[in-house]
Design a protein around this motif. Structure first.
Motif, short mmCIF file in Angstrom:
data_model
loop_
_atom_site.label_atom_id
_atom_site.label_comp_id
_atom_site.label_asym_id
_atom_site.label_seq_id
_atom_site.Cartn_x
_atom_site.Cartn_y
_atom_site.Cartn_z
N TYR A 5 0.86 -1.18 0.00
CA TYR A 5 0.00 0.00 0.00
C TYR A 5 0.89 1.22 0.00
N SER A 9 -2.20 8.60 -2.82
CA SER A 9 -3.45 9.12 -3.38
C SER A 9 -4.41 9.54 -2.28
N GLU A 53 -15.33 5.21 -8.43
CA GLU A 53 -14.37 4.22 -7.96
C GLU A 53 -15.01 3.24 -6.97
N GLN A 58 -12.79 0.36 -9.95
CA GLN A 58 -11.71 0.76 -10.86
C GLN A 58 -11.37 2.23 -10.62
N THR A 59 -10.15 2.61 -11.02
CA THR A 59 -9.77 4.00 -10.92
C THR A 59 -10.23 4.73 -12.17
N SER A 64 -5.78 0.61 -13.59
CA SER A 64 -5.74 -0.13 -12.32
C SER A 64 -5.74 -1.63 -12.54
N THR A 68 -5.78 -3.06 -6.95
CA THR A 68 -7.15 -2.70 -6.59
C THR A 68 -7.10 -1.41 -5.80
N PRO A 69 -7.82 -0.39 -6.25
CA PRO A 69 -7.79 0.88 -5.52
C PRO A 69 -8.46 0.75 -4.15
N HIS A 74 -9.01 7.16 0.15
CA HIS A 74 -9.46 8.43 -0.41
C HIS A 74 -10.53 9.05 0.48
#
Length: 108
Positions: A5, A9, A53, A58-59, A64, A68-69, A74
């Motif tokens: 990680y 972002s 997202e 998905q970004t 991506s 995996t976002p 965020h």
């Protein structure tokens, strides 16, 4: 689990929200409605990105396929950035304008 990680972002999202919301609040105080609205649109755009997202997994701006976002990072950035901007906004020394009136002035 998560293999790795990076977290930048989430930090970027928090800094963006801090900047945009602080500028929006400041524009409201200065009665610059067009500028305040522009900053509000930027925050609405970010909200749309996060909803996309969350729903798709998905970004929006990055390929991506290799990861995996973590939308939670965020969202944590959003909360942190907004809380920081509220703290700065509330602690600003403006003896002529109460905190409640600051929010109301933007609509006048």
């Amino acid at each position: 689990g998560i293999g790795s990680y990076r977290g930048l972002s989430g930090i970027d999202t928090g800094l963006f929200v801090w900047l945009a919301s602080e500028r929006m609040f400041r524009s409201c105080i200065d009665r610059e409605r067009v500028t305040a609205f522009a900053w509000l649109l930027a925050l609405i755009g970010l909200t749309g990105k996060l909803v996309f997202e969350t729903v798709t997994g998905q970004t929006l701006f990055v390929d991506s396929s290799g990861f995996t976002p973590l939308v939670e990072a965020h969202l944590a950035g959003v909360m942190f950035g907004f809380i920081c901007s509220l703290i700065v906004f509330a602690s600003a020394r403006d003896e002529e304008i109460s905190l409640d009136e600051r929010f109301v002035r933007c609509g006048k």
